[in-house]
Scaffold this motif. Structure first.
Motif, PDB file in Angstrom:
ATOM      1  N   PRO A 185      -5.308 -12.841   0.601  1.00 45.22           N
ATOM      2  CA  PRO A 185      -6.699 -13.175   0.267  1.00 45.22           C
ATOM      3  C   PRO A 185      -7.695 -12.540   1.232  1.00 45.22           C
ATOM      4  CG  PRO A 185      -5.517 -15.099   1.129  1.00 45.22           C
ATOM      5  CD  PRO A 185      -4.496 -14.051   0.884  1.00 45.22           C
ATOM      6  N   SER A 186      -7.275 -12.347   2.493  1.00 45.25           N
ATOM      7  CA  SER A 186      -8.183 -11.735   3.467  1.00 45.25           C
ATOM      8  C   SER A 186      -8.557 -10.319   3.070  1.00 45.25           C
ATOM      9  CB  SER A 186      -7.559 -11.737   4.863  1.00 45.25           C
ATOM     10  OG  SER A 186      -6.357 -10.995   4.876  1.00 45.25           O
ATOM     11  N   LEU A 187      -7.629  -9.594   2.400  1.00 46.14           N
ATOM     12  CA  LEU A 187      -7.934  -8.226   1.963  1.00 46.14           C
ATOM     13  C   LEU A 187      -9.087  -8.237   0.967  1.00 46.14           C
ATOM     14  CD1 LEU A 187      -7.408  -5.198   1.764  1.00 46.14           C
ATOM     15  CD2 LEU A 187      -5.576  -5.681   0.122  1.00 46.14           C
ATOM     16  N   HIS A 188      -9.066  -9.177   0.039  1.00 48.02           N
ATOM     17  CA  HIS A 188     -10.153  -9.276  -0.947  1.00 48.02           C
ATOM     18  C   HIS A 188     -11.464  -9.697  -0.263  1.00 48.02           C
ATOM     19  CE1 HIS A 188      -7.737  -8.656  -4.585  1.00 48.02           C
ATOM     20  NE2 HIS A 188      -6.771  -9.261  -3.910  1.00 48.02           N
ATOM     21  N   HIS A 189     -11.358 -10.571   0.720  1.00 48.47           N
ATOM     22  CA  HIS A 189     -12.562 -10.977   1.467  1.00 48.47           C
ATOM     23  C   HIS A 189     -13.182  -9.781   2.186  1.00 48.47           C
ATOM     24  CE1 HIS A 189     -15.238 -13.177   4.127  1.00 48.47           C
ATOM     25  NE2 HIS A 189     -14.607 -12.692   5.179  1.00 48.47           N
ATOM     26  N   HIS A 244     -10.029  -0.195  -0.799  1.00 46.58           N
ATOM     27  CA  HIS A 244      -9.716   0.062  -2.200  1.00 46.58           C
ATOM     28  C   HIS A 244      -8.459   0.905  -2.368  1.00 46.58           C
ATOM     29  CE1 HIS A 244     -12.822  -1.729  -4.818  1.00 46.58           C
ATOM     30  NE2 HIS A 244     -13.411  -1.910  -3.647  1.00 46.58           N
ATOM     31  N   ARG A 245      -8.121   1.705  -1.389  1.00 45.62           N
ATOM     32  CA  ARG A 245      -6.826   2.395  -1.420  1.00 45.62           C
ATOM     33  C   ARG A 245      -5.690   1.376  -1.457  1.00 45.62           C
ATOM     34  NH1 ARG A 245      -5.709   6.054   3.458  1.00 45.62           N
ATOM     35  NH2 ARG A 245      -3.650   6.053   2.488  1.00 45.62           N
ATOM     36  N   THR A 257      -3.110   0.752  -4.681  1.00 47.67           N
ATOM     37  CA  THR A 257      -1.663   0.974  -4.540  1.00 47.67           C
ATOM     38  C   THR A 257      -0.876  -0.327  -4.630  1.00 47.67           C
ATOM     39  OG1 THR A 257      -1.858   0.847  -2.131  1.00 47.67           O
ATOM     40  CG2 THR A 257      -1.998   3.046  -3.134  1.00 47.67           C
ATOM     41  N   GLY A 258      -1.588  -1.464  -4.595  1.00 49.89           N
ATOM     42  CA  GLY A 258      -0.890  -2.751  -4.693  1.00 49.89           C
ATOM     43  C   GLY A 258      -0.343  -3.237  -3.371  1.00 49.89           C
ATOM     44  N   GLU A 259      -0.598  -2.473  -2.280  1.00 46.61           N
ATOM     45  CA  GLU A 259      -0.112  -2.889  -0.968  1.00 46.61           C
ATOM     46  C   GLU A 259      -1.003  -4.010  -0.420  1.00 46.61           C
ATOM     47  OE1 GLU A 259       2.560  -1.813   0.230  1.00 46.61           O
ATOM     48  OE2 GLU A 259       2.966   0.109  -0.743  1.00 46.61           O
ATOM     49  N   PRO A 311       0.689   1.100   5.030  1.00 48.27           N
ATOM     50  CA  PRO A 311      -0.289   0.065   4.647  1.00 48.27           C
ATOM     51  C   PRO A 311      -0.912  -0.666   5.833  1.00 48.27           C
ATOM     52  CG  PRO A 311       1.627  -0.045   3.209  1.00 48.27           C
ATOM     53  CD  PRO A 311       1.952   0.970   4.261  1.00 48.27           C
ATOM     54  N   GLU A 312      -0.108  -1.006   6.833  1.00 45.45           N
ATOM     55  CA  GLU A 312      -0.654  -1.709   7.988  1.00 45.45           C
ATOM     56  C   GLU A 312      -1.646  -0.838   8.748  1.00 45.45           C
ATOM     57  OE1 GLU A 312       2.232  -3.435  10.550  1.00 45.45           O
ATOM     58  OE2 GLU A 312       3.105  -4.705   8.993  1.00 45.45           O
ATOM     59  N   HIS A 313      -1.370   0.470   8.793  1.00 48.92           N
ATOM     60  CA  HIS A 313      -2.288   1.388   9.471  1.00 48.92           C
ATOM     61  C   HIS A 313      -3.586   1.528   8.673  1.00 48.92           C
ATOM     62  CE1 HIS A 313       1.146   3.545  11.854  1.00 48.92           C
ATOM     63  NE2 HIS A 313       0.902   2.309  12.258  1.00 48.92           N
TER      64      HIS A 313
END
Length: 576
Positions: A293-297, A281-282, A286-288, A257-259
Motif C-alpha cells: 500500500p505504501s507504493l500506491h501512497h 509507475h515502472r 511491472t507488477g513489482e 525492484p528494491e533499487h
C-alpha cells in the motif's frame, strides 16, 4: 689451448639446474591431476609435504587426492592430523571430513564434522555445498541437524537484526551492532550504508557523510549510498552538492525492484517529483511490489505534486482497499480537494504515516495513546526520531515531550545526543533537559549551550512523572524568560530541577496553576536563595507582574513540599 678449442668450449650448451622444492612437486602434481593420473599426483603431493611439512595446504591436497581415489580413511587420518597438529584454524578440514564420512555412509560422524565446520568457519567457502550435504544427512538420519549458529552467516544475521533496530527507531543499538559488524568485516558495504543512516538519524551528520563516502570510495556506483547521500545533502541544505548528485542519479536506470523503489523515494524526498513518478509507475506497470500500500501512497504523493489529481485519488483509494486499518489513505483523500482548489499545499513527505501535526492533534488528550503508538509501531517511533532532528521548532517541542512518555533507553540516548548538537536551539535543549529530569534521569548531563559545552551535575533521584503537562511547561517558560540574562545556565538548570522535584513530590495532587507567572517568580526566588543571589520581592513583582502575596504563597508551597529552607539552614547557618 688453441683458438678453435676455446671457441668450441664457449659454444657448449648451458645446463639450467632443476630446483627441487615444494613448488616444483606441487606443479607436477597439478599436471598429473589434469591428466587424471592420481597415483602420480599423490606421489608428487607427498614429496611437496616432505619439503614443507608445516604447510597445511600440501597436506590437504594429499588428503583430497586420497578422497578422489576412494581411500577415505587415509584421507581422514591426514585431515585430523592437520587439525590436531599443524593448523587448528583450518576449519575447511571439517567439511572435507564430513564428505569423506558421508561417502563411507558414516552419517552420524559426517553430521558432527559438518556442524563443526558450520559453527567455526568464518569465510563460508563451502556454504552452498554444506546446504546440499545437510539435506542428504537430514534424509539419511530422518531428523533435522541441530545447529547453534552458522559462523559465516553471523554477520548477515547481525545485519538483519540491525536493520530491524533501525526501522524500529532504536538507532543507538543499531549503531553499536553495525560498528561491531564492520569491525569484523570491513568490506560489508550494506552494513556500512546502514551505519551511515543510523548516524544521520542520531544527528551525527559528519560521521554519516564520512561513512557513506567510505562506501562510495570502494564502490562509486553503490545506489543505496548515492541515495542516502542525496537525502543528507537535502536536509543539510547543501544545494550545489545535491544538484550535482541528482543529475548523476537521473542518469541511472536501476533494474532490481528494491533499487527502483529506493531511487523513486529518494528523488521524491529531494523534490524531483517527476522522476519519482516515473520510477513508481515502472514498479506498478511491472507488477513489482504492487501489493505494497505504501507504493500506491508514494505514487499518489508524486501525482499530486504533478497536478495529476485523479491519478492520485485512484492510488489512495487502492491503498485504502489494501490497508483498510490505516488512517493514512483516508486522511489524504480528504485533503485532496483542498489541494486541488489551491487552499492547501500538496504533501511533499514520502512517508507512510500521518503528518505530525495531525498525529499530535489526534493524541492531544490521550498520553496513553501516544505511549502505545510509540512503543508498538516501529514506523511511528522511527518517524518521531526523524522529526526530532528535522522538524520545525513547534514539532520538535511536541516530539521531545512525547518521547518523555516512553522514556526507554533509546529515548534517553536520543535526547542526550540532542543536547550536544550545536545546531539545535538552546530553548529546545532546555525542554529536553527538563523532560530527561522529569522521567527520572538524574545523572550528570553534558549540554552545549550557545556553542559552549557544560556539564549539569547529577541530581538526587526523584519520582518519575508519568506525563508532562503543558501548564507545567508554561510556568517553566515564564521562569526562563524572567531569569534570562540574569542567571547562568547551571542556575537555570537548578530552577528546572527544582520545578520537576516539586511536581514529582505533589503528583498527582498538583495544584491548579492559574497564575503561572506567580509560580515562575517563586521558582526564581528559591533559585536565587540556593545560589546566594540577591533578589527582592520588589524585583520579582516588577518583572513578573504579580503581587508579593502571590509570590510568597507559591514559594511557601514549594518549600513545604521540598524543604528548601531547612536544607539551606543546615548547609548555610548564616543565611537569613
Amino acid at each position: 689451448m688453441s683458438q678453435r678449442k676455446r671457441a668450441a668450449k664457449n659454444q657448449r650448451p648451458k645446463v639450467i639446474p632443476i630446483r627441487l622444492d615444494a613448488t616444483f612437486f606441487f606443479e607436477r602434481a597439478v599436471q598429473s591431476l589434469d591428466r587424471y593420473h592420481y597415483d602420480k599426483a599423490l606421489k608428487y603431493f607427498r614429496r611437496a609435504v616432505e619439503y614443507e611439512p608445516e604447510n597445511p595446504v600440501n597436506h590437504c591436497n594429499m588428503a583430497g587426492i586420497l578422497s578422489e581415489m576412494g581411500r577415505y580413511e587415509e584421507s581422514n587420518v591426514i585431515l585430523r592430523s592437520v587439525l590436531d597438529q599443524i593448523d587448528p584454524a583450518m576449519t575447511e578440514c571439517y567439511y572435507y571430513l564430513a564428505n569423506n564420512y558421508a561417502n563411507m555412509e558414516l552419517f552420524e560422524a559426517a553430521e558432527d564434522a559438518l556442524v563443526r565446520y558450520l559453527e567455526n568457519d568464518v569465510e563460508g567457502q563451502f556454504l552452498e555445498e554444506s546446504d546440499e550435504l545437510l539435506d542428504l544427512l537430514n534424509y539419511e538420519l530422518n531428523r533435522p541437524t541441530k545447529l547453534a549458529t552458522i559462523k559465516a552467516k553471523e554477520n548477515i544475521y547481525a545485519h538483519d537484526k540491525a536493520r530491524e533496530l533501525l526501522e524500529a527507531g532504536r538507532f543507538a543499538e543499531a549503531v553499536k551492532m553495525l560498528e561491531e559488524i564492520i569491525a569484523r568485516k570491513p568490506d560489508f558495504l550494506a552494513a556500512r550504508n546502514n551505519l551511515g543512516l543510523a548516524y544521520y538519524y542520531m544527528g551525527l551528520f559528519e560521521k554519516s557523510v564520512a561513512t557513506i563516502s567510505e562506501v562510495l570510495a570502494t564502490e562509486p556506483g553503490n545506489l543505496h549510498a548515492l541515495c542516502n547521500l542525496a537525502i543528507f545533502y537535502q536536509h543539510s541544505n547543501q544545494r550545489e552538492l545535491l544538484d550535482s548528485l541528482v543529475r548523476k542519479l537521473n542518469k541511472t536506470v536501476p533494474f532490481h525492484p528494491e533499487h527502483v523503489f529506493k531511487m523513486a523515494t529518494t528523488l521524491g524526498i529531494v523534490g524531483q517529483h517527476r522522476e519519482a513518478y516515473r520510477h513508481f509507475h515502472r514498479l506498478l506497470r511491472t507488477g513489482e511490489l504492487i501489493d505494497e500500500p505504501s507504493l500506491h501512497h508514494f505514487a499518489a504523493i508524486a501525482s499530486v505534486n504533478l497536478q495529476r489529481y485523479e491519478e492520485a485519488r485512484k492510488h489512495w483509494q487502492q491503498a485504502e482497499r489494501m490497508d483498510p486499518q490505516s488512517p493514512v489513505p483516508p486522511y489524504f483523500l480528504k485533503r485532496l480537494d483542498l489541494v486541488r482548489q489551491g487552499t492547501e499545499s500538496p504533501p511533499t513527505h514520502y512517508h507512510y504515516h500521518l503528518p505530525f501535526e495531525e498525529q499530535f492533534k489526534r493524541w492531544e488528550n490521550s498520553p496513553a495513546q501516544v505511549t502505545e503508538a510509540l512503543k508498538g509501531d516501529p514506523l511511528i517511533r522511527s518517524s518521531f526520531f526523524w522529526a526530532l532532528r528535522h522538524g520545525d521548532r513547534r514539532t520538535k517541542v511536541q516530539v521531545i515531550q512525547a518521547l518523555g512518555l516512553v522514556a526507554d533507553e533509546e529515548v534517553i540516548e536520543a535526547l542526550k545526543s540532542f543536547l550536544i548538537d550545536p545546531d539545535e536551539e538552546d530553548e529546545l535543549k532546555r525542554v529536553a533537559v527538563l523532560v530527561l529530569r522529569s522521567i527520572g534521569m538524574q545523572d550528570a548531563l553534558t549540554v552545549m549551550f550557545s556553542g559552549r559545552t557544560i556539564t549539569l551535575e547529577a541530581r538526587r533521584k526523584s519520582a518519575r512523572l508519568p506525563v508532562w503537562d503543558s501548564a507545567w511547561q508554561t510556568v517553566l517558560e515564564h521562569a526562563l524568560e524572567g531569569m534570562s540574562g540574569r542567571y547562568d545556565v547551571v542556575q537555570q538548570h537548578d530552577m528546572m530541577t527544582l520545578w520537576v522535584d516539586y511536581l514529582s513530590r505533589v503528583y498527582p495532587e498538583v495544584p491548579k496553576l492559574h497564575k503561572s507567572t506567580g509560580w515562575a517568580a517563586a521558582l526564581e526566588y528559591w533559585t536565587a536563595k540556593m545560589h546566594r543571589r540577591t533578589v527582592t520581592y520588589a524585583d520579582l513583582v516588577n518583572r513578573y507582574g504579580v503581587s508579593q502575596a502571590s509570590i510568597s504563597r507559591y514559594a511557601n508551597r514549594i518549600d513545604e513540599a521540598c524543604g528548601i529552607r531547612e536544607k539551606l539552614d543546615l548547609t548555610r547557618p548564616s543565611f537569613h
